[in-house]
Write a protein that holds these residues in place. Structure first.
Motif, mmCIF file in Angstrom:
data_model
loop_
_atom_site.group_PDB
_atom_site.id
_atom_site.type_symbol
_atom_site.label_atom_id
_atom_site.label_comp_id
_atom_site.label_asym_id
_atom_site.label_seq_id
_atom_site.Cartn_x
_atom_site.Cartn_y
_atom_site.Cartn_z
ATOM 1 N N GLU A 71 -23.462 -74.126 -60.510
ATOM 2 C CA GLU A 71 -23.273 -75.569 -60.690
ATOM 3 C C GLU A 71 -23.267 -76.346 -59.387
ATOM 4 O O GLU A 71 -23.495 -77.550 -59.384
ATOM 5 N N ALA A 72 -22.977 -75.676 -58.271
ATOM 6 C CA ALA A 72 -22.972 -76.329 -56.962
ATOM 7 C C ALA A 72 -23.857 -75.530 -56.011
ATOM 8 O O ALA A 72 -24.048 -74.321 -56.197
ATOM 9 N N ALA A 73 -24.385 -76.198 -55.011
ATOM 10 C CA ALA A 73 -25.299 -75.550 -54.073
ATOM 11 C C ALA A 73 -24.662 -74.367 -53.356
ATOM 12 O O ALA A 73 -25.353 -73.419 -52.987
ATOM 13 N N ASP A 74 -23.346 -74.371 -53.184
ATOM 14 C CA ASP A 74 -22.679 -73.281 -52.475
ATOM 15 C C ASP A 74 -22.038 -72.258 -53.417
ATOM 16 O O ASP A 74 -21.306 -71.372 -52.972
ATOM 17 N N ALA A 75 -22.310 -72.333 -54.712
ATOM 18 C CA ALA A 75 -21.738 -71.398 -55.686
ATOM 19 C C ALA A 75 -22.441 -70.046 -55.606
ATOM 20 O O ALA A 75 -23.615 -69.957 -55.257
ATOM 21 N N ASP A 76 -21.697 -68.984 -55.929
ATOM 22 C CA ASP A 76 -22.326 -67.679 -56.055
ATOM 23 C C ASP A 76 -23.249 -67.705 -57.269
ATOM 24 O O ASP A 76 -22.879 -68.261 -58.318
ATOM 25 N N PRO A 77 -24.419 -67.094 -57.166
ATOM 26 C CA PRO A 77 -25.334 -67.086 -58.309
ATOM 27 C C PRO A 77 -24.875 -66.106 -59.388
ATOM 28 O O PRO A 77 -24.145 -65.158 -59.108
ATOM 29 N N GLU A 78 -25.308 -66.374 -60.595
ATOM 30 C CA GLU A 78 -25.178 -65.407 -61.686
ATOM 31 C C GLU A 78 -26.571 -64.878 -61.950
ATOM 32 O O GLU A 78 -27.532 -65.651 -62.020
ATOM 33 N N PHE A 79 -26.693 -63.558 -62.083
ATOM 34 C CA PHE A 79 -28.013 -62.991 -62.310
ATOM 35 C C PHE A 79 -27.915 -61.664 -63.030
ATOM 36 O O PHE A 79 -26.855 -61.045 -63.099
ATOM 37 N N ALA A 80 -29.051 -61.254 -63.590
ATOM 38 C CA ALA A 80 -29.189 -59.942 -64.212
ATOM 39 C C ALA A 80 -30.612 -59.463 -63.982
ATOM 40 O O ALA A 80 -31.568 -60.228 -64.131
ATOM 41 N N PHE A 81 -30.734 -58.211 -63.591
ATOM 42 C CA PHE A 81 -32.012 -57.521 -63.474
ATOM 43 C C PHE A 81 -31.902 -56.380 -64.469
ATOM 44 O O PHE A 81 -31.208 -55.395 -64.216
ATOM 45 N N HIS A 82 -32.548 -56.538 -65.621
ATOM 46 C CA HIS A 82 -32.325 -55.604 -66.722
ATOM 47 C C HIS A 82 -33.616 -54.890 -67.091
ATOM 48 O O HIS A 82 -34.623 -55.538 -67.398
ATOM 49 N N TYR A 83 -33.565 -53.565 -67.065
ATOM 50 C CA TYR A 83 -34.724 -52.718 -67.327
ATOM 51 C C TYR A 83 -34.575 -52.072 -68.703
ATOM 52 O O TYR A 83 -33.493 -51.623 -69.067
ATOM 53 N N SER A 84 -35.684 -52.013 -69.459
ATOM 54 C CA SER A 84 -35.669 -51.302 -70.743
ATOM 55 C C SER A 84 -36.996 -50.577 -70.917
ATOM 56 O O SER A 84 -38.041 -51.018 -70.429
ATOM 57 N N GLU A 85 -36.922 -49.448 -71.615
ATOM 58 C CA GLU A 85 -38.100 -48.610 -71.863
ATOM 59 C C GLU A 85 -38.356 -48.471 -73.353
ATOM 60 O O GLU A 85 -37.444 -48.616 -74.167
ATOM 61 N N SER A 86 -39.579 -48.083 -73.658
ATOM 62 C CA SER A 86 -39.949 -47.812 -75.044
ATOM 63 C C SER A 86 -39.152 -46.635 -75.612
ATOM 64 O O SER A 86 -38.984 -46.514 -76.820
ATOM 65 N N SER A 87 -38.593 -45.787 -74.761
ATOM 66 C CA SER A 87 -37.785 -44.639 -75.192
ATOM 67 C C SER A 87 -36.430 -45.063 -75.745
ATOM 68 O O SER A 87 -35.751 -44.276 -76.391
ATOM 69 N N GLY A 88 -36.022 -46.301 -75.462
ATOM 70 C CA GLY A 88 -34.704 -46.781 -75.864
ATOM 71 C C GLY A 88 -33.722 -46.843 -74.712
ATOM 72 O O GLY A 88 -32.682 -47.491 -74.804
ATOM 73 N N PHE A 89 -34.025 -46.145 -73.615
ATOM 74 C CA PHE A 89 -33.173 -46.206 -72.423
ATOM 75 C C PHE A 89 -33.204 -47.616 -71.851
ATOM 76 O O PHE A 89 -34.252 -48.245 -71.800
ATOM 77 N N ASP A 90 -32.043 -48.122 -71.434
ATOM 78 C CA ASP A 90 -32.032 -49.371 -70.674
ATOM 79 C C ASP A 90 -30.839 -49.402 -69.736
ATOM 80 O O ASP A 90 -29.840 -48.713 -69.944
ATOM 81 N N CYS A 91 -31.016 -50.166 -68.683
ATOM 82 C CA CYS A 91 -29.976 -50.283 -67.674
ATOM 83 C C CYS A 91 -30.127 -51.628 -66.980
ATOM 84 O O CYS A 91 -31.173 -52.269 -67.083
#
Length: 146
Positions: free
Chosen positions: A71-91
């Motif tokens: 919400e502010a220029a100096d705020a810590d960001p919120e993020f997610a880097f989410h991986y998923s596979e056709s096998s059903g595995f995800d992290c």
């Protein structure tokens, strides 16, 4: 980023970062395609990966990147880097509030789509978008080789 009235615009700031992340991830050898969604004002980037290059036997893999600048220029960001596979595995590597861990930074994983996630508190070397992306891609490759 600044709004038309001269103030900070978190949506525009987030879009600009996601645009740079999309441009950056397209240079990784495992990425077949990357797109920002929705067009015009990204809220996420979705990259189709070749899991075999990362050491996985799955047929398909997807890495979804979400980034909210705050919400502010100096705020810590919120993020997610989410991986998923056709096998059903995800992290995923996340930096956002989660009731399963102390603090914001955590890793979550489940071996199959019907399994429960296991959570682990972690730390990141940087919260800067591009160095963080390369760190996550390294962590993903290390995890899939295991």
């Amino acid at each position: 980023m600044f709004a038309f009235d001269g103030g900070y615009d978190p949506g525009q700031a987030s879009h600009t970062i996601l645009l740079e992340l999309r441009r950056t991830i397209e240079r990784h050898p495992t990425v077949q395609h990357a797109s920002g969604e929705p067009p015009g004002q990204f809220i996420r980037v979705v990259a189709t990966l070749d899991p075999a290059i990362l050491g996985s036997e799955a047929d398909e893999g997807t890495l979804t990147l979400r980034w909210y600048a705050g919400e502010a220029a100096d705020a810590d960001p919120e993020f997610a880097f989410h991986y998923s596979e056709s096998s059903g595995f995800d992290c995923g590597w996340h930096h956002e509030p989660n009731p399963h861990v102390d603090g914001w930074a955590h890793y979550q994983e489940r071996p199959a789509a019907n399994d429960e996630y296991v959570y682990e508190a972690i730390s990141f070397r940087s919260l800067q978008p591009v160095p963080l992306l390369w760190e996550i891609l390294d962590r993903l490759e290390a995890r899939l080789i295991d």
